[in-house]
Design a protein around this motif. Structure first.
Motif, PDB file in Angstrom:
ATOM      1  N   ILE A 234      45.000  42.226 160.657  1.00 15.76           N
ATOM      2  CA  ILE A 234      45.840  41.920 161.822  1.00 15.76           C
ATOM      3  C   ILE A 234      45.502  42.883 162.973  1.00 15.76           C
ATOM      4  CG2 ILE A 234      48.247  41.817 162.635  1.00 15.76           C
ATOM      5  CD1 ILE A 234      47.970  39.803 160.436  1.00 15.76           C
ATOM      6  N   HIS A 235      45.322  44.146 162.618  1.00 12.04           N
ATOM      7  CA  HIS A 235      45.108  45.218 163.599  1.00 12.04           C
ATOM      8  C   HIS A 235      43.888  44.937 164.481  1.00 12.04           C
ATOM      9  CE1 HIS A 235      45.407  49.423 164.903  1.00 12.04           C
ATOM     10  NE2 HIS A 235      44.184  49.682 164.482  1.00 12.04           N
ATOM     11  N   ASP A 236      42.812  44.427 163.876  1.00  6.26           N
ATOM     12  CA  ASP A 236      41.580  44.210 164.640  1.00  6.26           C
ATOM     13  C   ASP A 236      41.704  43.061 165.635  1.00  6.26           C
ATOM     14  OD1 ASP A 236      40.363  46.324 163.523  1.00  6.26           O
ATOM     15  OD2 ASP A 236      39.159  45.191 162.074  1.00  6.26           O
ATOM     16  N   ARG A 237      42.681  42.164 165.431  1.00  6.89           N
ATOM     17  CA  ARG A 237      42.849  41.042 166.365  1.00  6.89           C
ATOM     18  C   ARG A 237      44.172  41.119 167.124  1.00  6.89           C
ATOM     19  NH1 ARG A 237      38.851  37.247 165.157  1.00  6.89           N
ATOM     20  NH2 ARG A 237      39.359  36.483 167.209  1.00  6.89           N
ATOM     21  N   CYS A 238      44.850  42.253 167.023  1.00 10.58           N
ATOM     22  CA  CYS A 238      46.188  42.363 167.618  1.00 10.58           C
ATOM     23  C   CYS A 238      46.097  42.600 169.122  1.00 10.58           C
ATOM     24  CB  CYS A 238      46.950  43.508 166.951  1.00 10.58           C
ATOM     25  SG  CYS A 238      48.602  43.738 167.633  1.00 10.58           S
ATOM     26  N   TYR A 239      46.900  41.872 169.882  1.00 11.19           N
ATOM     27  CA  TYR A 239      46.878  42.033 171.344  1.00 11.19           C
ATOM     28  C   TYR A 239      47.479  43.382 171.768  1.00 11.19           C
ATOM     29  CZ  TYR A 239      51.873  41.216 171.564  1.00 11.19           C
ATOM     30  OH  TYR A 239      53.227  41.365 171.405  1.00 11.19           O
ATOM     31  N   ARG A 240      48.192  44.089 170.845  1.00  8.97           N
ATOM     32  CA  ARG A 240      48.736  45.415 171.187  1.00  8.97           C
ATOM     33  C   ARG A 240      47.721  46.526 170.935  1.00  8.97           C
ATOM     34  NH1 ARG A 240      55.156  45.707 170.933  1.00  8.97           N
ATOM     35  NH2 ARG A 240      55.640  43.513 170.722  1.00  8.97           N
ATOM     36  N   ARG A 241      46.550  46.172 170.478  1.00 10.86           N
ATOM     37  CA  ARG A 241      45.547  47.179 170.112  1.00 10.86           C
ATOM     38  C   ARG A 241      45.179  48.115 171.279  1.00 10.86           C
ATOM     39  NH1 ARG A 241      41.664  47.575 165.807  1.00 10.86           N
ATOM     40  NH2 ARG A 241      40.573  49.506 166.233  1.00 10.86           N
ATOM     41  N   PRO A 242      45.096  47.617 172.518  1.00 11.36           N
ATOM     42  CA  PRO A 242      44.789  48.565 173.601  1.00 11.36           C
ATOM     43  C   PRO A 242      45.819  49.688 173.711  1.00 11.36           C
ATOM     44  CG  PRO A 242      44.481  46.306 174.350  1.00 11.36           C
ATOM     45  CD  PRO A 242      45.112  46.239 172.987  1.00 11.36           C
ATOM     46  N   TRP A 262      54.347  48.282 173.644  1.00 17.75           N
ATOM     47  CA  TRP A 262      53.397  49.221 173.068  1.00 17.75           C
ATOM     48  C   TRP A 262      53.226  48.980 171.561  1.00 17.75           C
ATOM     49  CZ3 TRP A 262      54.870  54.580 175.716  1.00 17.75           C
ATOM     50  CH2 TRP A 262      54.536  54.497 177.070  1.00 17.75           C
ATOM     51  N   CYS A 263      52.251  49.678 171.018  1.00 21.38           N
ATOM     52  CA  CYS A 263      51.901  49.517 169.598  1.00 21.38           C
ATOM     53  C   CYS A 263      53.074  49.890 168.681  1.00 21.38           C
ATOM     54  CB  CYS A 263      50.698  50.421 169.299  1.00 21.38           C
ATOM     55  SG  CYS A 263      50.279  50.489 167.556  1.00 21.38           S
ATOM     56  N   LEU A 264      53.216  49.170 167.572  1.00 21.42           N
ATOM     57  CA  LEU A 264      54.355  49.341 166.663  1.00 21.42           C
ATOM     58  C   LEU A 264      54.005  50.171 165.417  1.00 21.42           C
ATOM     59  CD1 LEU A 264      55.579  45.628 166.929  1.00 21.42           C
ATOM     60  CD2 LEU A 264      56.588  47.622 168.066  1.00 21.42           C
ATOM     61  N   TYR A 265      52.867  50.861 165.479  1.00 15.05           N
ATOM     62  CA  TYR A 265      52.409  51.638 164.323  1.00 15.05           C
ATOM     63  C   TYR A 265      53.490  52.591 163.800  1.00 15.05           C
ATOM     64  CZ  TYR A 265      49.755  54.865 161.471  1.00 15.05           C
ATOM     65  OH  TYR A 265      49.333  55.632 160.439  1.00 15.05           O
ATOM     66  N   GLY A 268      56.316  51.350 161.642  1.00 16.73           N
ATOM     67  CA  GLY A 268      55.998  50.859 160.294  1.00 16.73           C
ATOM     68  C   GLY A 268      55.059  49.675 160.233  1.00 16.73           C
ATOM     69  N   CYS A 269      54.400  49.335 161.341  1.00 12.87           N
ATOM     70  CA  CYS A 269      53.515  48.160 161.304  1.00 12.87           C
ATOM     71  C   CYS A 269      52.398  48.343 160.258  1.00 12.87           C
ATOM     72  CB  CYS A 269      52.892  47.928 162.683  1.00 12.87           C
ATOM     73  SG  CYS A 269      51.801  46.494 162.689  1.00 12.87           S
ATOM     74  N   LYS A 270      52.217  47.341 159.405  1.00 13.41           N
ATOM     75  CA  LYS A 270      51.187  47.399 158.355  1.00 13.41           C
ATOM     76  C   LYS A 270      49.950  46.580 158.744  1.00 13.41           C
ATOM     77  CE  LYS A 270      54.084  49.717 155.685  1.00 13.41           C
ATOM     78  NZ  LYS A 270      55.228  49.843 156.585  1.00 13.41           N
ATOM     79  N   GLY A 271      49.859  46.231 160.028  1.00 14.20           N
ATOM     80  CA  GLY A 271      48.708  45.452 160.498  1.00 14.20           C
ATOM     81  C   GLY A 271      47.351  46.036 160.139  1.00 14.20           C
ATOM     82  N   PRO A 272      47.197  47.384 160.163  1.00 18.78           N
ATOM     83  CA  PRO A 272      45.876  47.939 159.855  1.00 18.78           C
ATOM     84  C   PRO A 272      45.388  47.675 158.427  1.00 18.78           C
ATOM     85  CG  PRO A 272      47.166  49.508 161.124  1.00 18.78           C
ATOM     86  CD  PRO A 272      48.094  48.389 160.744  1.00 18.78           C
ATOM     87  N   PRO A 290      54.790  37.690 164.086  1.00 19.02           N
ATOM     88  CA  PRO A 290      55.825  38.724 164.087  1.00 19.02           C
ATOM     89  C   PRO A 290      55.644  39.807 165.148  1.00 19.02           C
ATOM     90  CG  PRO A 290      55.298  38.136 161.836  1.00 19.02           C
ATOM     91  CD  PRO A 290      54.347  37.360 162.717  1.00 19.02           C
ATOM     92  N   ILE A 291      54.428  40.311 165.333  1.00 16.44           N
ATOM     93  CA  ILE A 291      54.225  41.419 166.284  1.00 16.44           C
ATOM     94  C   ILE A 291      54.531  40.961 167.715  1.00 16.44           C
ATOM     95  CG2 ILE A 291      52.433  42.914 167.276  1.00 16.44           C
ATOM     96  CD1 ILE A 291      51.290  43.074 164.356  1.00 16.44           C
ATOM     97  N   GLU A 292      54.257  39.716 168.018  1.00 19.18           N
ATOM     98  CA  GLU A 292      54.591  39.196 169.347  1.00 19.18           C
ATOM     99  C   GLU A 292      56.104  39.125 169.532  1.00 19.18           C
ATOM    100  OE1 GLU A 292      51.721  35.816 169.506  1.00 19.18           O
ATOM    101  OE2 GLU A 292      52.035  36.021 171.666  1.00 19.18           O
TER     102      GLU A 292
HETATM  103 FE1  SF4 Z   1      49.091  45.797 166.483  1.00 22.07          FE
HETATM  104 FE2  SF4 Z   1      50.311  46.976 164.476  1.00 22.07          FE
HETATM  105 FE3  SF4 Z   1      47.763  47.586 164.998  1.00 22.07          FE
HETATM  106 FE4  SF4 Z   1      49.697  48.406 166.634  1.00 22.07          FE
HETATM  107  S1  SF4 Z   1      49.386  49.036 164.464  1.00 22.07           S
HETATM  108  S2  SF4 Z   1      47.764  47.476 167.221  1.00 22.07           S
HETATM  109  S3  SF4 Z   1      51.153  46.679 166.546  1.00 22.07           S
HETATM  110  S4  SF4 Z   1      48.548  45.641 164.303  1.00 22.07           S
END
Ligand code: SF4
Ligand code: SF4
Ligand code: F3S
Length: 356
Positions: A234-242, A262-265, A268-272, A290-292
């Protein structure tokens, strides 16, 4: 059961135009990440394909996976059931009930022995097999009977693929995944795991359409998931990555950072460490994921996600000790690497702020 008809014949009898059919083929090619040059080949294969019998067994589940497929938009559930496959048993959505439904299952298994696709959602209780029964038969017995004549098994949802929520500690029913039950019974069958809680509906229908087109199983990752849908995290295609790259993290769900997207890391975001197509295919006809919606990824497509050590704790603070599979162990390593990158991003951002 009309599995002797080809899909071309079914479409013609339903008045589907050539143009509409080619549009369907184009969307199937796109689902499978195939180039447009493959569309005529898909069209030829589909026109002559016999509709495969699909027997779908819901076990220890919450009906979320079935709900999910009713939201499928490409192809639609109606299209999938009536035109692409012959869904001969699914007790939640089929018209027949009780003894008639069970008869339909037995008839379909007999008529298509060795050829049907067995779809399963939900885990299977192993502590006491009577914990979950349908029409007086345990899930385990129904599954073992159905496996024998199946050409392949599609494990739909994280419960069927990896045990899911029923397997979460303390796992009172001894819930097991489809693969674990096969191993225990000493049986072997090709399995496609379409994980997610629930899975993206397009991934379910796309895999079935691909099987129908090419008559073979898609390329799978190390956890048995089709790479076309689970090849990237998810992290590699997430629009919040910048924002992640700039060290801009929301600290709470209602602070200024959260409002700015901003990024939800840190929330607790498990996107990575989660491999799924949510950030690209999205949900509800492409409306979002969900992240959107402002919530981090829970990691629902990965084994053991429920026991990972907190949905709202950053990956760097998780309890990695319970992660059993090699893939998750590798993911944990990756997450720890990402955590240290995240910390250094924050430090860099602070240094920039102090300088300015
Ligand atoms: Fe997106 Fe989550 Fe990665 Fe942040 S940690 S860029 S919210 S996937
Ligand atoms: Fe329900 Fe999730 Fe299990 Fe599907 S994977 S049956 S949505 S708990
Ligand atoms: Fe599940 Fe994460 Fe997608 S929680 S729905 S894999 S964004």
């Amino acid at each position: 059961m009309r599995t002797q008809q080809t899909l071309g014949e079914v479409l013609a009898s339903r008045g589907v135009s050539r143009r509409g059919f080619m549009k369907f083929c184009a969307s199937t090619a796109s689902l499978m990440a195939l180039p447009p040059a493959m569309i005529p080949r898909i069209a030829a294969a589909l026109e002559n394909a016999k509709r495969p019998s699909v027997i779908w067994l819901p076990f220890q589940e919450c009906t979320g996976c079935t709900e999910s497929i009713t939201r499928s938009h490409a192809p639609t559930l109606e299209g999938l059931i009536f035109d692409t496959i012959s869904l001969d048993y699914q007790h939640t959505i089929m018209a027949a009930a009780g003894a008639r439904a069970e008869e339909a299952r037995h008839e379909a298994m007999k008529a298509n022995f060795g050829e049907y696709i067995l779809a399963v959602d939900g885990s299977i209780p192993m502590k006491d097999k009577a914990f979950s029964c349908i029409a007086g038969e345990s899930n385990y017995d129904i599954f073992i009977e159905a496996v024998k004549g199946a050409k392949a098994i599609v494990a739909i949802g994280t419960c069927a693929a990896f045990g899911g929520i029923p397997m979460a500690k303390p796992n009172p029913t001894g819930a097991a995944s489809v693969q674990d039950v096969l191993n225990e019974a000493g049986l072997q069958k090709p399995i496609i795991n379409i994980s997610g809680c629930p899975p993206i509906p397009t991934a379910i229908t796309g895999v079935l359409a691909q099987y129908l087109t090419f008559g073979e199983l898609p390329e799978l990752d190390h956890l048995g998931r089709p790479k076309a849908f689970f090849g990237q995290n998810i992290h590699d295609r997430c629009y919040r990555r910048p924002f992640y790259e700039r060290g801009e993290f929301a600290e709470s769900f209602d602070d200024e950072g959260a409002k700015k997207g901003w990024c939800l890391y840190k929330l607790g975001c498990k996107g990575p460490v989660t491999y799924n197509a949510c950030a690209t295919i999205k949900w509800n006809n492409g409306a979002g994921f969900p992240i959107e919606g402002g919530h981090g990824c829970l990691g629902c497509a990965e084994p053991g996600f429920w026991d990972w050590g907190g949905f709202y704790r950053p990956l760097s603070q998780g309890d990695w000790g319970d992660w059993k599979t090699l893939g998750i162990a590798a993911a944990a390593g990756a997450a720890l690497g990402i955590a240290s990158v995240a910390v250094s991003r924050v430090k860099q951002a602070r240094a920039r702020q102090e300088k300015s």
